[in-house]
Scaffold this motif. Structure first.
Motif: not given
Length: 520
Positions: A352-355, A421, A423, A428-431, A441
């Motif tokens: 998944g996207d991660i900052d 929150q 994860r 396509n993971t997110r919190y 999901h």
């Protein structure tokens, strides 16, 4: 339990030979001994101790380095380069992408594991006894073997004061779910809760094989060559006669010395990857066709949860301090875990996207728990280029379902423990902020590539059993069915996946087989 301080090596009286202390000879080094053992991990050092204490002349060769605890650096990149096979880059391919980590060095996997010490499940050992003839794990004998190992390496439940906040969160959540749960049994009597088991214990608080079994081996007169790779098994007719090996500089790989070791007993304890590689490269002990087959790995996955009002500080406390069993599926074991921020970023970044900046700012508020499964799936080991292995592994739908069930349980646990929150390490993971959304999901996924998977328990590639048509090794004493004088004692013998961290089962099996080798 006896632990030896190796800060000064001169008192070992030549029992330890390494590349940095060995004077290059003009001719090959020749040894004639009762037994030569390939590999100085948990199985090799146990068998070496048993044989040496019985009065046999024993030499051990180990491809990895010998370390003192003051040499360890608390960086994952350093540990991967120095103490992991293939510098931590070993991967199995098939219908997914599965990293498979293995330790390297005097002490083997005990150098970099989390000190977890579960006994093998009785249902698994009963299966091994009934279907494969492993009588040394009979119900009348197994408990004594485990108790002896546990006493030597100092197994105790992790004290709550050392388990850390991450473990307390898991305890809170699992208690509400009614799961069987508890503080992790570990062989770390000197643990200070620094959370860096995977990079080598910097204080010597973990009772690794080099700090427990090796001192006994040396006191009994044994000899160890570190930095020394076994290149081939020597034979005469259908009998093994020893090994040829090369001692190499660990920095540049240059050969320091050649060794020719003749022995009445040649014992392989190089692990579930390198033991079959040695045999396959020489086409030895493989009339059954099972050398390198039946690879099991305990695939793992995990969940990260954010707790806004708690300083979890994953880096503080036991690396893995708490566990629980999934009630509806005994093939799933749930275990808390911690790792350095770079490891978390890498794992989460694959699904998944991660900052990175946001993740690091939040890191002190993050808790983590993982799972491992007893896999029915199977893989194989084949020789690759150089001294590497080519690994294939195909995960079954049933095993993917076990991963999914474990993740669902972990997500629920974290919600019950107070997080909002969460994860999971899936595609396509997110919190997720609601249990129903997270569950929907996770339940979408059916393929291994949908999960961020990992493994560190390879086993089963030279399985043991009474029937020579489907096993490589006989249960009587670990000798191969095909080659006299050639024994195997490591986790490659396991007839099936264990379903729990294998450290003390490996040692218990080695203890039993070592005693039988002495009698033989």
């Amino acid at each position: 339990m006896t632990i030896l301080d190796y800060s000064a090596k001169d008192h070992l009286g030549g029992r330890l030979q390494t590349a940095d202390t060995f004077g290059p000879p003009s001719n090959p080094v020749r040894e004639e001994v009762d037994a030569v053992i390939v590999g100085a991990g948990p199985s090799g050092l146990v068998v070496a101790t048993v044989l040496a204490e019985a009065g046999l002349d024993v030499v051990v060769v180990e491809a990895g380095q010998f370390w003192t605890h003051d040499q360890f650096q608390r960086r994952q990149s350093w540990a991967a380069r120095r103490m992991m096979q293939q510098q931590g880059t070993r991967v199995a391919t098939g219908n997914g992408y599965l990293p498979i980590a293995s330790g390297k060095g005097v002490g083997g996997g005990t150098l970099v594991n989390s000190a977890i010490c579960f006994r093998a499940p009785d249902r698994v050992l009963d299966e091994w006894v009934d279907q494969w003839g492993l009588d040394y794990f009979d119900a009348s004998q197994r408990q004594a073997l485990f108790r002896e190992v546990e006493e030597v390496i100092g197994v105790r439940a992790t004290p709550s004061s050392l388990a850390g906040v991450n473990s307390e969160i898991a305890r809170r959540g699992f208690s509400q779910m009614g799961f069987q749960h508890g503080y992790m049994p570990r062989n770390a009597p000197g643990c200070m809760g620094c959370g860096t088991c995977q990079t080598g214990c910097p204080v010597g608080g973990k009772s690794t094989a080099d700090l427990t079994w090796l001192p006994r081996f040396f006191r009994a007169g044994g000899k160890l060559y570190a930095d020394t790779r076994a290149d081939s098994i020597t034979t005469r007719g259908d009998r093994a006669t020893g090994v040829e090996a090369t001692m190499r500089d660990p920095d540049d790989g240059d050969i320091v010395a050649a060794l020719e070791i003749s022995a009445d007993r040649t014992i392989l304890a190089a692990g579930s990857i390198h033991t079959p590689l040695l045999l396959l490269r020489q086409d030895l002990a493989n009339s059954s066709g099972h050398v390198g087959e039946n690879l099991r790995v305990h695939p793992t996955c995990g969940v990260v949860a954010r707790f806004e009002d708690e300083d979890v500080q994953l880096w503080s406390g036991a690396t893995q301090g708490y566990y629980a069993y999934l009630p509806d599926n005994p093939d799933v074991l749930l275990e808390t875990f911690s790792a350095s921020p770079d490891v978390f970023l890498t794992q989460l970044g694959t699904v998944g996207d991660i900052d990175p900046g946001e993740f690091l700012r939040d890191f002190k508020h993050l808790a983590a728990c993982g799972l491992l499964i007893r896999d029915d799936s199977a893989g194989r080991v084949r020789p690759g280029s150089g001294n590497t292995a080519e690994l294939r592994y195909h995960m079954s739908r049933r095993d993917v379902g076990k991963i999914r069930d474990g993740l669902l349980a972990l997500v629920e646990m974290f919600f019950r423990a107070g997080s909002r929150q969460i994860r999971p390490m899936v595609r396509n993971t997110r919190y997720f902020h609601h249990w129903r959304t997270a569950r929907a999901h996770i339940n979408k996924f059916r393929r291994p590539t949908d999960f961020s998977l990992y493994s560190s328990h390879p086993m089963g590639t030279c399985r043991i059993g009474a029937d020579p048509s489907r096993a490589v090794v006989r249960p009587e004493d670990g000798r191969t069915h095909d080659v006299d004088g050639l024994h195997i004692v490591d986790a490659s013998l396991f007839p099936s996946a264990l379903g729990a961290n294998p450290q003390i089962t490996i040692m218990a099996q080695a203890l039993a087989l070592g005693r039988r080798i002495v009698k033989g």
